[in-house]
Design an enzyme around this catalytic site. Sequence first.
Site, PDB file in Angstrom:
ATOM      1  N   GLN A 273     -34.107  10.347 -10.848  1.00 26.91           N
ATOM      2  CA  GLN A 273     -35.313   9.566 -10.543  1.00 26.91           C
ATOM      3  C   GLN A 273     -34.973   8.516  -9.508  1.00 26.91           C
ATOM      4  OE1 GLN A 273     -35.903   6.084 -11.443  1.00 26.91           O
ATOM      5  NE2 GLN A 273     -37.962   6.129 -10.551  1.00 26.91           N
TER       6      GLN A 273
ATOM      7  N   HIS B  52      -8.713   7.064   3.799  1.00 29.29           N
ATOM      8  CA  HIS B  52      -8.187   8.378   3.432  1.00 29.29           C
ATOM      9  C   HIS B  52      -9.247   9.201   2.708  1.00 29.29           C
ATOM     10  CE1 HIS B  52      -7.833   6.441  -0.524  1.00 29.29           C
ATOM     11  NE2 HIS B  52      -7.655   7.640  -1.048  1.00 29.29           N
TER      12      HIS B  52
ATOM     13  N   HIS C 120      -4.307   0.217   8.232  1.00 31.51           N
ATOM     14  CA  HIS C 120      -4.821  -0.038   6.882  1.00 31.51           C
ATOM     15  C   HIS C 120      -6.191  -0.694   6.891  1.00 31.51           C
ATOM     16  CE1 HIS C 120      -4.284  -0.810   2.529  1.00 31.51           C
ATOM     17  NE2 HIS C 120      -4.843  -1.990   2.763  1.00 31.51           N
TER      18      HIS C 120
ATOM     19  N   CYS D  63       0.838  -1.208   0.000  1.00 32.11           N
ATOM     20  CA  CYS D  63       0.000   0.000   0.000  1.00 32.11           C
ATOM     21  C   CYS D  63       0.868   1.250   0.000  1.00 32.11           C
ATOM     22  CB  CYS D  63      -0.921  -0.007   1.225  1.00 32.11           C
ATOM     23  SG  CYS D  63      -1.814   1.543   1.470  1.00 32.11           S
TER      24      CYS D  63
ATOM     25  N   SER E 148      -9.066   4.314  -5.421  1.00 25.33           N
ATOM     26  CA  SER E 148      -7.960   3.542  -5.989  1.00 25.33           C
ATOM     27  C   SER E 148      -7.144   2.835  -4.929  1.00 25.33           C
ATOM     28  CB  SER E 148      -7.039   4.467  -6.802  1.00 25.33           C
ATOM     29  OG  SER E 148      -6.530   5.513  -5.978  1.00 25.33           O
TER      30      SER E 148
ATOM     31  N   ASN F 177     -13.926   9.315  -1.243  1.00 23.74           N
ATOM     32  CA  ASN F 177     -14.558   8.277  -2.037  1.00 23.74           C
ATOM     33  C   ASN F 177     -14.251   6.951  -1.356  1.00 23.74           C
ATOM     34  OD1 ASN F 177     -15.433  10.061  -4.082  1.00 23.74           O
ATOM     35  ND2 ASN F 177     -13.405   9.995  -5.019  1.00 23.74           N
TER      36      ASN F 177
ATOM     37  N   HIS G 210     -22.488  16.186   2.621  1.00 20.33           N
ATOM     38  CA  HIS G 210     -23.275  15.297   1.770  1.00 20.33           C
ATOM     39  C   HIS G 210     -22.681  13.893   1.790  1.00 20.33           C
ATOM     40  CE1 HIS G 210     -25.606  18.478  -0.283  1.00 20.33           C
ATOM     41  NE2 HIS G 210     -24.487  19.182  -0.327  1.00 20.33           N
TER      42      HIS G 210
ATOM     43  N   HIS H 106      -6.909   2.006   1.770  1.00 19.92           N
ATOM     44  CA  HIS H 106      -6.432   2.632   3.017  1.00 19.92           C
ATOM     45  C   HIS H 106      -7.369   3.788   3.377  1.00 19.92           C
ATOM     46  CE1 HIS H 106      -3.010   3.226   5.857  1.00 19.92           C
ATOM     47  NE2 HIS H 106      -3.592   4.417   5.975  1.00 19.92           N
TER      48      HIS H 106
ATOM     49  N   GLN I  84      -9.570  13.373   0.531  1.00 19.87           N
ATOM     50  CA  GLN I  84      -8.806  14.307  -0.292  1.00 19.87           C
ATOM     51  C   GLN I  84      -9.249  15.741  -0.044  1.00 19.87           C
ATOM     52  OE1 GLN I  84      -7.959  13.146  -4.467  1.00 19.87           O
ATOM     53  NE2 GLN I  84      -9.288  11.372  -4.092  1.00 19.87           N
TER      54      GLN I  84
ATOM     55  N   CYS J 159       0.378   3.394   3.399  1.00 25.20           N
ATOM     56  CA  CYS J 159       0.764   2.910   4.717  1.00 25.20           C
ATOM     57  C   CYS J 159       2.057   3.580   5.184  1.00 25.20           C
ATOM     58  CB  CYS J 159       0.938   1.394   4.699  1.00 25.20           C
ATOM     59  SG  CYS J 159      -0.608   0.471   4.890  1.00 25.20           S
TER      60      CYS J 159
END
Length: 338
Positions: free
Chosen positions: A320, A164, A111, A48, A159, A151, A295, A162, A166, A51
């Site tokens: 919808q 995290h 992790h 990773c 991607s 995300n 959100h 771990h 942004q 890490c």
Amino acid sequence: MTDQKPHRRQNLLTGEWVLVSPHRMGRPWQGETGNSAAPEALTYDPACYLCAGNTRVGGVINPAYDGVWVFDNDFPALLGPNGEASPPADSILVTEPETGVCRVICYTPDHSKTMASMTRAEINSVVEVWTSQWQELSARPDLASVTIFENRGTMMGASNPHPHGQIWATSSVPNELAIEVERQAAWFDKNSSPLLIDYLERELAEGTRILCANSHFVALVPFWAAWPFETLVLPRRPLAALDELSAEEQGDLADILRRLTASFDRLFAAPFPYTMGLHQRPTRARAPGFVFHMHFYPPLLRSATVRKFMVGFEMLAMAQRDLTPEAAAERLRAVLVD
């Protein structure tokens, strides 16, 4: 609202409409189902690049961090000012320079963790770093907005598993925030009160879409939610950015985030993907009546493997949904974490 016939609801923050079709909940599904398998729970992954102590692309070695750690993204979507002149004006092929800063926030060196499995104290440390990053970046004269987001899960494009998030700080105010600023300012000008505080008062009075609450924050499924289990986190008082939070409010925000994300994971007994983001006032423009909020946009619909797609009519006309926000809130309350 108990109407089970097709109707549409307006998003007060954007002015856009959402078509609600409750009668479609029984339709059969033979589309993509995805994969609900959880990644192996490793507290440290030698492969990773997030890490502690591991080497990132380009040979940079991560420090042996033991708490929240922030660094400049190795593959930023934005670059700093380069001093080049603006391109010639073109009324058809319109462009303008965009500069800024992109950073990565590692929540913990463990992790195996996610926000859903972190303690209130651990999440509080993340909130404190969000705040310090906001204070630093919002003070820069070349930046107009600071967007903090996460995300979670491969379904949302993460991607790396771990834990995290942004930060993207931009020289202009992005589309979604600009619309929200305009809508909240218009409401404030007309009513002399903040839109989201008035909205929260109405939601608390009805109670049907409330998920959880404490002394300073409330999590709810918004009346106009487009995603099945979309959630909004709101403060009980009108503050515009993280640096207005007291220490007690920071702790309460951490508590709401812990309960909400852990409840998401309980819903389908599987890791729950989402995009989460903080909306704060622009750093340089006036934003009367603007209220800080968060959100959560999770894509899952029927199970851990069946997700909602925004395609067809949603891309060409308007959002919808079949599952009503009230039904979504009821299902989330049923698995709520204390």
